[in-house]
Motif scaffolding. Sequence first.
Motif, PDB file in Angstrom:
ATOM      1  N   GLN A  15       0.813  -1.205   0.000  1.00  0.00           N
ATOM      2  CA  GLN A  15       0.000   0.000   0.000  1.00  0.00           C
ATOM      3  C   GLN A  15       0.853   1.264   0.000  1.00  0.00           C
ATOM      4  O   GLN A  15       0.422   2.302  -0.479  1.00  0.00           O
ATOM      5  N   TYR A  44      -8.800 -10.866   1.107  1.00  0.00           N
ATOM      6  CA  TYR A  44      -7.758 -10.131   0.390  1.00  0.00           C
ATOM      7  C   TYR A  44      -8.243  -9.767  -1.016  1.00  0.00           C
ATOM      8  O   TYR A  44      -8.032  -8.660  -1.494  1.00  0.00           O
ATOM      9  N   LYS A  46     -11.304  -9.284  -2.005  1.00  0.00           N
ATOM     10  CA  LYS A  46     -12.305  -8.216  -1.894  1.00  0.00           C
ATOM     11  C   LYS A  46     -11.635  -6.841  -1.792  1.00  0.00           C
ATOM     12  O   LYS A  46     -12.020  -5.899  -2.476  1.00  0.00           O
ATOM     13  N   ARG A  47     -10.584  -6.738  -0.963  1.00  0.00           N
ATOM     14  CA  ARG A  47      -9.851  -5.464  -0.828  1.00  0.00           C
ATOM     15  C   ARG A  47      -9.120  -5.104  -2.117  1.00  0.00           C
ATOM     16  O   ARG A  47      -9.102  -3.951  -2.538  1.00  0.00           O
ATOM     17  N   SER A  51      -9.869  -1.797  -4.528  1.00  0.00           N
ATOM     18  CA  SER A  51      -8.815  -0.831  -4.848  1.00  0.00           C
ATOM     19  C   SER A  51      -8.712  -0.610  -6.360  1.00  0.00           C
ATOM     20  O   SER A  51      -8.612   0.525  -6.825  1.00  0.00           O
TER      21      SER A  51
END
Length: 117
Positions: A15, A44, A46-47, A51
């Motif tokens: 990130q 993970y 889903k994130r 993004s």
Amino acid sequence: GSGVVHDMCGLEAVQNMTPARSNITAGRDTRIPVLMITHARPAYLKRALASVFKHRASKDQFPVTASQDGDDVGVARILEEHLRDGELARLLRFSPPDALLVKGNAKRRPIQGYKRL
């Protein structure tokens, strides 16, 4: 799978990375497909998808294809949801052939590498 970078250096490191500058310019008519290869890890995934969807300029210019390696129910649910709502352009699924099943057991042997795409 989708978690390779996460495994090697941690989510915080990913990130905090600064994207490299490039001399390549893409006009509004340029299509830049995005491919996400997944295996397990629905949280993970889903994130990661959130993004990508948040930062892309348009669905048409940056179509996202997801390839599910395996049959994780949580991953399938997330991918099918994004396919239905139009965020995902395409969904591919790969499972090991029956020849890779352990004799007398329903468990599957791990596949070496991602060679089917």
